[in-house]
Design an enzyme around this catalytic site. Structure first.
Site, PDB file in Angstrom:
ATOM      1  N   SER A  13       4.719   6.950   2.208  1.00 15.89           N
ATOM      2  CA  SER A  13       5.411   5.710   2.397  1.00 15.89           C
ATOM      3  C   SER A  13       4.606   4.455   1.661  1.00 15.89           C
ATOM      4  O   SER A  13       3.294   4.598   1.573  1.00 15.89           O
ATOM      5  CB  SER A  13       5.030   5.319   4.052  1.00 15.89           C
ATOM      6  N   ASP A  20      -2.596   0.488   8.482  1.00 18.70           N
ATOM      7  CA  ASP A  20      -0.981   1.651   8.201  1.00 18.70           C
ATOM      8  C   ASP A  20       0.205   1.254   9.223  1.00 18.70           C
ATOM      9  O   ASP A  20       0.744   2.022   9.550  1.00 18.70           O
ATOM     10  CB  ASP A  20      -1.541   3.071   8.351  1.00 18.70           C
ATOM     11  N   ASN A  32       0.764  -1.272  -0.017  1.00 17.91           N
ATOM     12  CA  ASN A  32       0.034   0.125  -0.011  1.00 17.91           C
ATOM     13  C   ASN A  32       0.888   1.072  -0.040  1.00 17.91           C
ATOM     14  O   ASN A  32       2.057   1.298   0.379  1.00 17.91           O
ATOM     15  CB  ASN A  32      -0.929  -0.033   1.249  1.00 17.91           C
ATOM     16  N   HIS A  85       0.902   5.025   1.202  1.00 15.13           N
ATOM     17  CA  HIS A  85       0.082   5.942   2.496  1.00 15.13           C
ATOM     18  C   HIS A  85       0.498   7.450   2.458  1.00 15.13           C
ATOM     19  O   HIS A  85       1.904   7.628   2.410  1.00 15.13           O
ATOM     20  CB  HIS A  85       0.117   5.359   3.796  1.00 15.13           C
TER      21      HIS A  85
END
Length: 215
Positions: free
Chosen positions: A138, A147, A109, A111
């Site tokens: 990030s 996260d 992912n 973020h």
């Protein structure tokens, strides 16, 4: 070279998805986009995928009703399209632990903050309210905690005295578009892996990605 097949999960416009699609067109790219999946049938990114000749799968999370049902449908769509890696690009649904476990080490992912700072939503506003002088994005492996997965690379921008959430977001986004394809390429080539909850790099990849990610 055999390319890794990638499934991209989106919920909206898919700007990071578009950067990955563009990178995949290069002859030396280590991955190809197998499919784009959205939990919102009206997500603009689905049409971007269709225009690029990529399989676009619309799954209405409201109609499916539960997180388990949505995750099961996503998992089946990924398998049906031969996905080996999963990339979240503005996917705004919290996944179940069972789904995450199935793709552990193969799902990443991006973020919009320098994790572990400013998890969740409204990250640019959070950064401004906190008074920090640098901000960024990030790329991390996805874990069961939101996260909180192992960080792979970060991109940094300076915060100007006149910045608001919109101007800050506008400067972070191009950095996202720079580092996400680079990280996915390294993952597809096997130069990055998840081991015991930590990111492990081959050779000097940690340094090279950090240099690439700094803007």
């Amino acid at each position: 070279m055999s390319r890794k097949r990638v499934g991209i999960l989106i919920s909206g416009r898919g700007s990071n998805m578009a950067s990955l699609v563009d990178a995949a067109r290069r002859d030396d790219c280590a991955y190809e986009i197998a499919c784009v999946i959205s939990n919102r049938p009206d997500a603009p990114g689905l049409q971007i995928a269709r225009n690029a000749g990529i399989e676009a799968v619309a799954l209405d999370h409201k109609a499916l009703g539960t997180r388990d049902a949505l995750d099961a449908a996503i998992h089946e769509a990924l398998l049906a399209n031969g996905a080996e890696l999963v990339v979240c690009a503005g996917f705004m649904r919290i996944m179940t632990g069972d789904f995450i476990a199935k793709w552990e080490g193969s799902m990443i992912n991006i973020h919009p903050s320098l994790l572990p700072l400013f998890k969740g939503l409204d990250t640019h506003e959070q950064a401004l309210q906190a008074g920090v002088r640098v901000h960024g994005c990030s790329v991390h492996f996805i874990s069961a905690e939101l996260d909180a997965g192992a960080i792979i690379a970060q991109g940094v921008v300076k915060i100007g005295l006149d910045d608001d959430a919109d101007t800050l977001a506008a400067r972070v986004l191009p950095v996202e578009h720079l580092i996400y394809p680079a990280v996915l390429g390294a993952l597809a080539e096997g130069r990055i892996r998840l081991e015991n909850g930590q990111t492990v790099f081959a050779d000097d990849d940690a340094a090279s990605l950090s240099i690439l990610a700094t803007g």
